[in-house]
Write a protein that holds these residues in place. Structure first.
Motif, PDB file in Angstrom:
ATOM      1  N   ALA B 185       7.187  30.055 -43.899  1.00 33.31           N
ATOM      2  CA  ALA B 185       8.293  29.236 -43.391  1.00 33.31           C
ATOM      3  C   ALA B 185       9.072  30.063 -42.373  1.00 33.31           C
ATOM      4  N   VAL B 186       9.640  29.385 -41.397  1.00 34.84           N
ATOM      5  CA  VAL B 186      10.416  30.070 -40.370  1.00 34.84           C
ATOM      6  C   VAL B 186      11.750  29.363 -40.155  1.00 34.84           C
ATOM      7  N   ARG B 187      12.755  30.124 -39.757  1.00 41.72           N
ATOM      8  CA  ARG B 187      14.036  29.508 -39.422  1.00 41.72           C
ATOM      9  C   ARG B 187      14.921  30.499 -38.672  1.00 41.72           C
ATOM     10  N   PRO B 188      15.801  29.968 -37.846  1.00 43.55           N
ATOM     11  CA  PRO B 188      16.806  30.838 -37.249  1.00 43.55           C
ATOM     12  C   PRO B 188      17.934  31.048 -38.250  1.00 43.55           C
ATOM     13  N   THR B 189      18.523  32.216 -38.273  1.00 44.31           N
ATOM     14  CA  THR B 189      19.675  32.440 -39.148  1.00 44.31           C
ATOM     15  C   THR B 189      20.473  33.622 -38.606  1.00 44.31           C
ATOM     16  N   LYS B 190      21.494  34.004 -39.354  1.00 42.14           N
ATOM     17  CA  LYS B 190      22.272  35.192 -39.014  1.00 42.14           C
ATOM     18  C   LYS B 190      22.095  36.208 -40.116  1.00 42.14           C
ATOM     19  N   LEU B 191      21.827  37.452 -39.733  1.00 45.57           N
ATOM     20  CA  LEU B 191      21.743  38.556 -40.688  1.00 45.57           C
ATOM     21  C   LEU B 191      22.735  39.604 -40.236  1.00 45.57           C
ATOM     22  N   ALA B 192      23.628  40.000 -41.128  1.00 44.15           N
ATOM     23  CA  ALA B 192      24.646  40.995 -40.781  1.00 44.15           C
ATOM     24  C   ALA B 192      25.371  40.597 -39.496  1.00 44.15           C
ATOM     25  N   GLY B 193      25.564  39.273 -39.345  1.00 43.13           N
ATOM     26  CA  GLY B 193      26.296  38.770 -38.187  1.00 43.13           C
ATOM     27  C   GLY B 193      25.478  38.678 -36.912  1.00 43.13           C
ATOM     28  N   LEU B 194      24.185  38.993 -36.992  1.00 41.72           N
ATOM     29  CA  LEU B 194      23.340  38.995 -35.796  1.00 41.72           C
ATOM     30  C   LEU B 194      22.408  37.788 -35.807  1.00 41.72           C
ATOM     31  N   ASP B 195      22.200  37.194 -34.650  1.00 45.56           N
ATOM     32  CA  ASP B 195      21.273  36.070 -34.542  1.00 45.56           C
ATOM     33  C   ASP B 195      19.840  36.582 -34.639  1.00 45.56           C
ATOM     34  N   VAL B 196      19.091  35.996 -35.560  1.00 44.93           N
ATOM     35  CA  VAL B 196      17.692  36.397 -35.711  1.00 44.93           C
ATOM     36  C   VAL B 196      16.812  35.166 -35.881  1.00 44.93           C
ATOM     37  N   HIS B 197      15.522  35.368 -35.688  1.00 54.47           N
ATOM     38  CA  HIS B 197      14.560  34.326 -36.032  1.00 54.47           C
ATOM     39  C   HIS B 197      13.648  34.909 -37.098  1.00 54.47           C
ATOM     40  N   LEU B 198      13.661  34.269 -38.267  1.00 57.42           N
ATOM     41  CA  LEU B 198      13.007  34.810 -39.465  1.00 57.42           C
ATOM     42  C   LEU B 198      11.724  34.078 -39.776  1.00 57.42           C
ATOM     43  N   SER B 199      10.730  34.796 -40.275  1.00 60.65           N
ATOM     44  CA  SER B 199       9.620  34.119 -40.934  1.00 60.65           C
ATOM     45  C   SER B 199       9.346  34.838 -42.247  1.00 60.65           C
ATOM     46  N   ARG B 200       8.979  34.074 -43.265  1.00 61.19           N
ATOM     47  CA  ARG B 200       8.656  34.709 -44.549  1.00 61.19           C
ATOM     48  C   ARG B 200       7.160  35.050 -44.503  1.00 61.19           C
ATOM     49  N   SER B 201       6.888  36.227 -44.003  1.00 60.99           N
ATOM     50  CA  SER B 201       5.504  36.628 -43.790  1.00 60.99           C
ATOM     51  C   SER B 201       5.460  38.138 -43.646  1.00 60.99           C
ATOM     52  N   GLY B 202       4.336  38.656 -43.278  1.00 58.48           N
ATOM     53  CA  GLY B 202       4.178  40.093 -43.105  1.00 58.48           C
ATOM     54  C   GLY B 202       2.705  40.426 -43.137  1.00 58.48           C
ATOM     55  N   TYR B 203       2.388  41.701 -43.270  1.00 59.29           N
ATOM     56  CA  TYR B 203       0.967  42.046 -43.231  1.00 59.29           C
ATOM     57  C   TYR B 203       0.671  43.179 -44.199  1.00 59.29           C
ATOM     58  N   THR B 204       1.280  43.082 -45.391  1.00 59.24           N
ATOM     59  CA  THR B 204       1.090  44.129 -46.398  1.00 59.24           C
ATOM     60  C   THR B 204       0.563  43.550 -47.706  1.00 59.24           C
ATOM     61  N   GLY B 205       0.490  42.219 -47.811  1.00 56.58           N
ATOM     62  CA  GLY B 205       0.135  41.572 -49.064  1.00 56.58           C
ATOM     63  C   GLY B 205       1.340  41.327 -49.952  1.00 56.58           C
TER      64      GLY B 205
END
Lengths: 124, 380
Positions: B185-205
């Motif tokens: 899933a992906v969504r734009p949000t704020k982290l620590a007050g910063l604009d980010v674009h997030l995805s719940r993913s990665g490449y480690t398992g």
């Protein structure tokens, strides 16, 4: 007892006609976590520069060359279970193999402790 | 012992380069960038930390871009002409893994494709491609896109990955709305007050997130994440051992222009509609391989004993018949032993088959093993 080094970062600690071979502290720090060491068979004859062992870190395999010629007297079988000993104590419990020197004159071509430390400074 | 090779060409730096150096990272050339291979604690510790807590990775070297067209259907169709995944039916806020294919059905690169959640971004698809391939990928796409779909390179964005069983807790402390996201899933949000674009993913398992952030905010975000005691910085060395244990392909090693997605075991990434309809490069080969099975397949390999089998190791049967080659191999810290993957003839690909790996001229017994070597822990 005297310790000599190669520019390939092997050491040999000589007592009488026997020498203990391992890799330097600098070498283990460059390799990172050691996960496997392949050792030669006891009784094998090694010429100076022959591949004596292979040390594998998480990332890569590296050859360890015989600093001088000799016959393998003993290998450090403890490394089979605990290869990380090479990182923890390379000059002590992390030794690789012991040889009987067949040409002690070859030691003269190796670096002294002081020369080796200078060499390491020049490359790091 | 041999000295590690040093490249002479000037290397690119990510916005986090000075942070890595300040943390004592050992920097190495990777895909044209000066990247951290490990921090002072070393690869084994970093690997284990990621499996047990949360590891923070700088993956800003990867290519971030967007395809921009008049509407989703148009942009999706344009990309479907280049990749075998179903892009048209991608929902807003959903990410999918796919491959750019050659006319022969070989893999030019693998990539992540995202349809943004924001309705105002309709007609855009976000892409993440491999660092070493981004120039070639962009040229390949630009030469084949219709006039009404443009490729836009994001040259001013960093990419961070936080991975591990504690990643979700860490992220929820910075932005509670991230907790309910599921894998891909992906969504734009704020982290620590910063604009980010997030995805719940990665490449480690592991469970975790990839976070796209403006270059100018990258250091602030990196520091905010590292301020959490569950988070430690992790280098490319552990990233490689983590993805190997997870059975994930590394482009240029486990997959390349000579391998099809079917041989690589990536059939799952080609959705039913595309398998049936085709309409992507190399479709004839890929449809044939799905139907008849490919001549060779990617398998997991578990060497007996402790000696790792590295990339390039020849694979034989116990009676000496050459049946394949290792494409990734090393020591798996979580497995606590050597693990590898490679391609073998299909007749010797069943899990449990006895094979030999020719390590330094000597046959090392190994078995074909199920992948992943370490179970995936994605948040479904």
């Amino acid at each position: 007892m005297t310790t000599r080094y190669t520019k390939d970062h092997e050491y040999i600690r000589v007592e009488g006609d026997a020498g203990t071979i391992g890799i330097s502290d600098y070498a283990q720090s460059q390799l990172g976590d050691v996960v496997f060491v392949e050792l030669p068979s006891v009784g094998k004859s090694l010429a100076k520069g022959d591949e004596a062992a292979v040390v594998e870190s998480v990332k890569a395999a590296s050859e360890v060359y015989a600093p001088v010629s000799g016959e393998v007297l003993e290998v450090n079988s403890g490394l089979e279970e605990n290869p990380g000993t090479v990182n923890e104590d390379p000059a002590g419990r992390g030794w690789f193999l012991k040889i009987r020197l067949t040409n002690p004159g070859e030691l003269d071509g190796l670096l002294t402790e002081e020369q080796y430390q200078e060499f390491v400074k020049s490359i790091s | 012992m041999a000295e590690p090779a040093r490249a002479d060409e000037p290397l690119l730096k990510t916005p986090l380069h000075a942070e890595h150096v300040a943390l004592g990272a050992r920097m190495v050339p990777f895909a044209g960038y000066d990247m951290p291979v490990q921090y002072p604690t070393g690869i084994l510790t970093e690997h284990t930390w990621t499996r047990e807590h949360a590891g923070l990775f700088d993956v800003s070297h990867m290519g971030q871009a967007a395809l921009v067209g008049p509407d989703h259907e148009t942009t999706a169709r344009a990309l479907e002409a280049l990749v075998p995944a179903d892009i048209v039916n991608l929902k807003p806020g959903q990410q999918r893994y796919s491959q750019l294919l050659s006319e022969e059905g070989g893999i030019l690169d693998d990539l992540m494709v995202t349809r943004p959640a924001d309705p105002a971004a309709d007609g855009r698809l976000l892409l993440v491609v491999n660092a070493s391939m981004k120039g070639a990928d962009y040229a390949h796409m630009e030469a084949r896109l219709p006039a009404n779909v443009k490729l836009v390179r994001f040259e001013d964005r960093a990419l961070l990955a936080i991975q591990g069983p504690k990643a979700a807790e860490v992220m929820a402390r910075l932005a509670p709305d991230t907790a309910d996201m599921t894998f891909m899933a992906v969504r734009p949000t704020k982290l620590a007050g910063l604009d980010v674009h997030l995805s719940r993913s990665g490449y480690t398992g592991e469970d975790g997130y990839e976070i796209s952030v403006a270059d100018k905010d990258a250091v602030a975000l990196w520091r905010a994440l590292l301020a959490d005691p569950e988070v430690k910085p992790i280098g490319l060395g552990a990233r490689d051992s983590l993805r190997l244990e997870a059975g994930l392909c590394l482009y240029g090693h486990d997959i390349d222009t000579n391998t099809s997605p079917i041989e690589a075991g990536l059939t799952w990434s080609i959705q039913k509609r595309r398998r049936e309809e085709g309409g992507f490069p190399g479709a004839a080969r890929i449809q044939r391989e799905i139907k008849e099975g490919p001549a060779r397949v990617r398998v997991g390999l578990k060497p007996e004993g402790r000696a790792p089998a590295r990339e390039g190791t020849l694979i034989t049967t116990p009676d000496g018949r050459e049946v394949g080659i290792v494409t990734s191999g090393g020591f798996g810290p979580t497995v606590n032993g050597p693990v590898a993957m490679g391609y073998v003839s299909r007749d010797v690909s069943a899990v449990g088959t006895d094979l030999h790996l020719m390590v330094r001229g000597k046959p090392l017994p190994a078995k074909v093993a199920a992948m992943p070597f370490t179970p995936h822990r994605y948040k479904r």
